[in-house]
Motif scaffolding. Structure first.
Motif, PDB file in Angstrom:
ATOM      1  N   ARG A   1       0.832  -1.206   0.000  1.00  0.00           N
ATOM      2  CA  ARG A   1       0.000   0.000   0.000  1.00  0.00           C
ATOM      3  C   ARG A   1       0.868   1.257   0.000  1.00  0.00           C
ATOM      4  O   ARG A   1       0.639   2.187  -0.768  1.00  0.00           O
ATOM      5  N   ASN A   2       1.869   1.284   0.845  1.00  0.00           N
ATOM      6  CA  ASN A   2       2.695   2.481   0.959  1.00  0.00           C
ATOM      7  C   ASN A   2       3.676   2.642  -0.197  1.00  0.00           C
ATOM      8  O   ASN A   2       3.984   3.767  -0.591  1.00  0.00           O
ATOM      9  N   ILE A   3       4.118   1.558  -0.787  1.00  0.00           N
ATOM     10  CA  ILE A   3       4.949   1.651  -1.991  1.00  0.00           C
ATOM     11  C   ILE A   3       4.131   2.268  -3.121  1.00  0.00           C
ATOM     12  O   ILE A   3       4.593   3.172  -3.820  1.00  0.00           O
ATOM     13  N   VAL A   4       2.913   1.787  -3.294  1.00  0.00           N
ATOM     14  CA  VAL A   4       2.050   2.309  -4.359  1.00  0.00           C
ATOM     15  C   VAL A   4       1.708   3.777  -4.087  1.00  0.00           C
ATOM     16  O   VAL A   4       1.696   4.598  -5.010  1.00  0.00           O
ATOM     17  N   ARG A   5       1.465   4.126  -2.853  1.00  0.00           N
ATOM     18  CA  ARG A   5       1.184   5.525  -2.514  1.00  0.00           C
ATOM     19  C   ARG A   5       2.347   6.428  -2.907  1.00  0.00           C
ATOM     20  O   ARG A   5       2.150   7.486  -3.510  1.00  0.00           O
TER      21      ARG A   5
END
Length: 138
Positions: free
Chosen positions: A82-86
């Motif tokens: 989730r945070n990589i994509v964000r």
């Protein structure tokens, strides 16, 4: 260091803040910086830029993710993914420092390989690739 390390530090910071709502950016970032022997000032600046930008655009970023990952609720995605994509969507759509989409996707996939599960790289690449293909990002 490099922008890759700055992205890595930004990911570690966002991940901490995602799972601990009581921690703010500065203490989380200082904990991450303390894990490295040397952190160049330019890398600190870029990491802070990514974190602030992703946080400030979070609602818009999450809406983009939700549209691209229609079978996945954001809160059910693994936190690392989730945070990589964000971070990647922030760099692609909102950052004032333009980075070619291929570079952003490659960096995100490399982070997923290093920090995620064995399926993370494929998941991150799929979402970001679909966004670029569908022109959801420049």
């Amino acid at each position: 260091m490099s922008r890759r390390k700055a992205r890595e530090m930004a990911l570690q910071t966002l991940f901490q803040m995602d799972y601990n709502e009581d921690i703010t950016t500065e203490p989380a970032l200082e904990m991450v910086f303390s894990e490295y022997e040397v952190v160049a000032d330019k890398d600190k600046v870029y990491a802070k830029h990514l974190i602030a930008g992703a946080k400030n655009s979070l609602a818009e970023i999450d809406a983009i993710i939700a549209k691209a990952a229609y079978d996945w609720k954001i809160e059910r995605m693994p936190g690392v993914d989730r945070n990589i994509v964000r971070l990647a969507i922030y760099e692609l759509n909102f950052s004032t420092e333009p980075v070619p989409p291929g570079v952003v996707i490659n960096e995100a996939v490399e982070l997923a390989k290093e920090y995620g599960t064995e399926d993370s790289a494929r998941f991150v690449n799929g979402i970001l690739g679909a966004l670029v293909k569908n022109k959801e990002v420049p």
